[in-house]
Design a protein around this motif. Structure first.
Motif, short mmCIF file in Angstrom:
data_model
loop_
_atom_site.label_atom_id
_atom_site.label_comp_id
_atom_site.label_asym_id
_atom_site.label_seq_id
_atom_site.Cartn_x
_atom_site.Cartn_y
_atom_site.Cartn_z
N ARG A 362 0.82 -1.21 0.00
CA ARG A 362 0.00 0.00 0.00
C ARG A 362 0.86 1.27 0.00
NH1 ARG A 362 -3.87 -0.15 4.82
NH2 ARG A 362 -2.23 -1.41 5.79
N VAL A 363 1.97 1.25 0.73
CA VAL A 363 2.87 2.41 0.71
C VAL A 363 3.46 2.61 -0.69
CG1 VAL A 363 5.01 3.34 1.64
CG2 VAL A 363 3.41 2.22 3.16
N LEU A 364 3.89 1.53 -1.33
CA LEU A 364 4.48 1.64 -2.66
C LEU A 364 3.46 2.12 -3.69
CD1 LEU A 364 6.65 -1.62 -2.70
CD2 LEU A 364 7.40 0.70 -2.23
N HIS A 365 2.25 1.63 -3.62
CA HIS A 365 1.22 2.07 -4.56
C HIS A 365 0.91 3.55 -4.39
CE1 HIS A 365 -0.52 -2.24 -5.37
NE2 HIS A 365 0.72 -2.07 -5.80
N TRP A 366 0.87 4.01 -3.15
CA TRP A 366 0.64 5.43 -2.92
C TRP A 366 1.81 6.26 -3.45
CZ3 TRP A 366 2.37 8.59 1.65
CH2 TRP A 366 1.84 9.89 1.59
N ALA A 367 3.04 5.79 -3.25
CA ALA A 367 4.20 6.51 -3.76
C ALA A 367 4.17 6.62 -5.29
CB ALA A 367 5.48 5.83 -3.30
N LYS A 368 3.74 5.57 -5.96
CA LYS A 368 3.64 5.63 -7.42
C LYS A 368 2.56 6.60 -7.87
CE LYS A 368 5.56 3.39 -10.00
NZ LYS A 368 6.79 3.63 -10.75
N ARG A 369 1.44 6.66 -7.14
CA ARG A 369 0.36 7.56 -7.53
C ARG A 369 0.75 9.02 -7.40
NH1 ARG A 369 -2.95 4.02 -4.51
NH2 ARG A 369 -3.03 5.56 -2.83
N VAL A 370 1.47 9.38 -6.33
CA VAL A 370 1.82 10.78 -6.13
C VAL A 370 3.03 11.19 -6.96
CG1 VAL A 370 0.84 10.79 -3.83
CG2 VAL A 370 3.26 10.24 -4.11
#
Length: 567
Positions: A362-370
């Motif tokens: 979940r942290v990695l997915h959020w980092a990719k989105r921002v």
């Protein structure tokens, strides 16, 4: 140096660095559709090679520090007659890896005992009831506690002497199959196992069905060979070659291997005849067979540090039950809202590992989105903080620290971030929670945003990874909002020229703006009060409260010189 700095000297903060990428890859697939004959053959091979591995490990442990290349060759030659040259090489290599791991664990145990002895000796030397500090523990509370701790000191010193003697003599204590499973034999009722079930697990853990890869050989491994279409075959040991169902003493399994994860990468590797190591193991509680393929990768740095900082990053504070994350831009300014990614570290080891992996995803997915390129995290190591002697009465605190899987978290995060194209920036964890709470918790709190100490620590971690100081610039005093006293709160980049200097007067900036736009310059002096009012209403900083013309300024300077000369 201030008085507070003299009283408490802060330790040196290590520079942030980009963590290296993963050095190896491991994928696993289940062996489905095995016939009873296949399972019988796997059991026979595993039992036979397991006995050879146990005997070889006993010989290696008996040699201690008297090991050399000649003794290694002699052991391998003795095993070759009862298996094969390649099986013997895999067994001896596994033996050396196990012995080296035991030596590292032995050294860690010695260091833990030394830390406990030092703490006990320090606390026993203090008067009863003396209060401690954050850096050192105080004295014991009562005479009875002092007596019991003195007895424990004698016990730890004896254990330390034994461990040091074993280290010097090269003596290690290894249990093939695991010490925990061995001790379970004496508590079958608590483990809810029967003796037959325990025996099945114990034997399965002591089997040996692992083969190292060989570059240049067909499909990267001659002992356990997997073809690109999924056919699996095993080179049988010498005493079992009469049970082969294929040429050259090989046994072909009826099942097919199909790696769902990294299957194409594995297929490209074996088609190029590059080394791939395989391990077959039996999960006794589930009654399933599994095949694990592994190979090495060159250790490379995924991103340079400056590249990782270019688009900003996400600062992550690791806690016992969640990740507290905050996004920062390249200048160190927090943007957006704080995020929290919860996980539960109770239950079995498999459950804890799954919780950690889900939170990291979940942290990695959020980092990719921002759109950031890196994630900043503390380089945690709680080894000196877990000692019973340092936090004897704080049992919940010791359990809290021991429950944070720092080693597994680092390995998981680095490997998973490399697959998503993100870099991991490791920073020194010193004072991040304290300084983040001091400088960032209150300024960012609003009626609609609740800032916790962990959210502020995430900002401190991110700023340290970006190379910025954690503390914010202090605002000028209320009676003087110009640049004459104090720093401006405006954040400027480190490379900006004049970032620490004063700003030009408003009239000079306005004159330059008119020159760029072609607007004719006004000849009449502007009223000082009106100019100051307009500048302040526009949100600009005013350098001088009195805006004078050049003639008035020169007259005032001449008058000041005359007064000084007469006095």
């Amino acid at each position: 140096m201030t008085e507070q700095s003299k009283r408490r000297r802060l330790r040196t903060i290590d520079a942030p660095f980009v963590a290296l990428g993963p050095s190896g890859v491991a994928i696993r697939d289940r062996l489905k559709g095995l016939t009873p004959e296949d399972e019988k053959m796997l059991r026979l091979v595993g039992e036979h090679l397991g006995r050879l591995a146990s005997r070889d490990l006993a010989v290696r442990c008996a040699q201690g520090n008297d090991h050399s290349g000649e003794t290694w060759a002699a052991r391998k030659q003795g095993l070759t007659a009862e298996s094969s040259s390649r099986w013997a090489g895999s067994i001896t290599k596994a033996t050396h890896d196990q012995w080296a791991l035991s030596r590292r664990c032995q050294l860690a145990h010695i260091q833990s005992l030394e830390a406990g002895v030092r703490t006990l000796m320090h606390r026993l030397s203090l008067p009863l009831g003396e209060r401690g500090s954050k850096r050192a523990s105080g004295g014991y509370r009562s005479q009875g506690e002092w007596f019991h701790k003195s007895r424990r000191l004698n016990t730890l010193e004896h254990r330390l002497d034994v461990a040091r003697a074993d280290w010097v003599n090269g003596v290690v204590h290894v249990v093939r199959g695991g010490r925990r499973l061995l001790n379970t034999r004496h508590n079958l009722q608590a483990a809810q196992l029967t003796e037959a079930e325990w025996r099945q697990r114990w034997e399965a853990m002591r089997w040996f069905l692992a083969a190292d890869g060989e570059s240049g050989k067909r499909f990267g491994n001659e002992t356990i060979r997997i073809t690109p279409d999924g056919e699996a075959s095993i080179k049988l040991p010498a005493p079992l070659t009469h049970l082969a169902n294929a040429k050259h003493g090989r046994y072909v399994l009826t099942c097919r291997i199909a790696f769902a994860h990294r299957g194409q990468e594995w297929r490209d590797r074996i088609e190029g005849n590059r080394a791939v190591a395989y391990r077959i193991h039996y999960d006794a509680p589930r009654g399933r067979w599994y095949l694990t393929a592994a190979w090495r990768r060159p250790v490379v740095q995924t991103f340079p540090l400056e590249t990782a900082r270019a688009k900003g990053l996400i600062g992550v504070d690791t806690n016992a039950d969640h990740f507290a994350a905050y996004r920062l831009d390249a200048h160190g300014n927090p943007t957006g809202e704080p995020r929290r990614f919860s996980y539960d570290l109770s239950g079995s080891a498999g459950h804890r590992d799954a919780q950690i992996r889900h939170a990291i995803i979940r942290v990695l997915h959020w980092a990719k989105r921002v759109g950031v390129a890196a994630i900043a995290i503390e380089d945690l190591d709680f080894t000196p903080e877990k000692t019973r002697e340092k936090h004897g009465r704080k049992k919940r605190f010791r359990q809290l620290i021991s429950g944070i899987p720092t080693g597994r978290l680092k390995a998981r995060l680095v490997a998973m971030a490399a697959e998503t194209g993100l870099a991991i920036v490791a920073v020194d964890p010193a004072y991040t929670s304290m300084w983040g709470d001091q400088h960032w918790r209150k300024p960012l709190a609003t009626p609609r945003r609740r800032m916790s100490r962990h959210d502020a620590a995430g900002i401190a971690i991110g700023r340290r990874a970006l190379g910025h100081p954690i503390r914010r610039r202090t605002a000028p005093p209320r009676d003087d909002r110009s640049d004459r006293r104090g720093h401006r709160t405006v954040q400027a980049d480190r490379g900006a020229q004049g970032r620490e200097g004063t700003r030009r007067p408003v009239t000079d900036r306005a004159r330059d703006a008119r020159a760029r736009t072609g607007t004719p310059q006004r000849t009449r002096a502007t009223s000082a009060s009106k100019t100051v009012r307009d500048a302040r209403s526009a949100g600009q900083w005013v350098q001088d409260p009195l805006l004078l013309t050049d003639q008035e300024r020169s007259e005032r300077v001449e008058h000041h010189r005359t007064v000084c000369a007469s006095s």
